[in-house]
Design an enzyme around this catalytic site. Structure first.
Site, PDB file in Angstrom:
ATOM      1  N   HIS A  59      -2.428  37.241  56.982  1.00 19.95           N
ATOM      2  CA  HIS A  59      -1.874  38.344  57.763  1.00 19.95           C
ATOM      3  C   HIS A  59      -2.238  38.317  59.122  1.00 19.95           C
ATOM      4  O   HIS A  59      -2.983  37.835  59.426  1.00 19.95           O
ATOM      5  CB  HIS A  59      -2.064  39.692  56.974  1.00 19.95           C
ATOM      6  N   HIS A  61      -1.893  41.019  62.683  1.00 16.79           N
ATOM      7  CA  HIS A  61      -1.758  42.466  63.239  1.00 16.79           C
ATOM      8  C   HIS A  61      -1.513  42.195  64.754  1.00 16.79           C
ATOM      9  O   HIS A  61      -1.876  41.207  65.550  1.00 16.79           O
ATOM     10  CB  HIS A  61      -2.856  43.389  63.414  1.00 16.79           C
ATOM     11  N   TYR A 147      -8.337  33.202  67.204  1.00 15.60           N
ATOM     12  CA  TYR A 147      -6.954  33.554  66.835  1.00 15.60           C
ATOM     13  C   TYR A 147      -6.929  34.963  67.265  1.00 15.60           C
ATOM     14  O   TYR A 147      -6.328  35.730  66.607  1.00 15.60           O
ATOM     15  CB  TYR A 147      -6.359  33.208  65.525  1.00 15.60           C
TER      16      TYR A 147
END
Length: 176
Positions: A59, A61, A147
């Site tokens: 996932h 954000h 990342y």
């Protein structure tokens, strides 16, 4: 059944959570270059700024600010997801409903968005983004996760390199 409606503000600032359909996969970090390219290509056609972001295995954000007169973040997400999906090997499980619509099974169809209200809300979400790899046990310190926009914040002098872990209480980052 109540119809879900997204809250939209032209030139708004939004926090997003976007998930893979198969939460046990690590496609986003395995293909982070492809994801970056999808973001770059969509931003060229439909500009927006990325104020903060973290990519985790399954996932991501991020916080975006849209340009004046524009509130169409859904178009951008649709295009980012589609471009990423087109450019990686098809090995995912595909449900019958997706197969009927000729869809890939990489992403969850929906995403979660929150309209950022003010500077305090913005910083709370930036902290949440940068702390997320620590929260999920991927690293001990935010600086160790490659990342993340955390490194950009350090380079600009906004955050110290040793920010995270002992500096942040998870209860302070509860966005629910």
């Amino acid at each position: 059944m109540t119809e879900y409606r997204r809250y939209r503000i032209k030139a708004g600032c939004y926090f997003f959570t976007v998930n893979l359909a198969e939460r046990n996969r690590a496609l986003l970090v395995e293909h982070v270059g492809t994801l970056r390219e999808a973001f770059r290509n969509v931003r060229q056609k439909h500009p927006f700024s990325i104020d903060a972001m973290v990519v985790l295995p399954e996932h991501l954000h991020c916080i975006w600010t849209l340009p004046e007169g524009d509130d169409d973040f859904s178009l951008r997400w649709r295009q980012i997801k589609a471009e990423f999906s087109r450019n990686i090997e098809s090995v995912e499980w595909i449900s019958n409903s997706r197969a009927l619509k000729q869809e890939r099974g990489i992403w969850q169809r929906r995403f979660w968005e929150h309209c950022v209200r003010d500077e305090d809300d913005f910083m709370k979400h930036v902290d949440y983004i940068h702390f997320n790899p620590v929260k999920h046990g991927l690293v001990k310190w935010a600086q160790d996760w490659p990342y993340s926009s955390f490194h950009r914040y350090v380079k600009r002098g906004i955050l110290p390199v040793n920010w995270s872990g002992a500096n942040v209480l998870e209860s302070d980052l509860d966005l629910e």
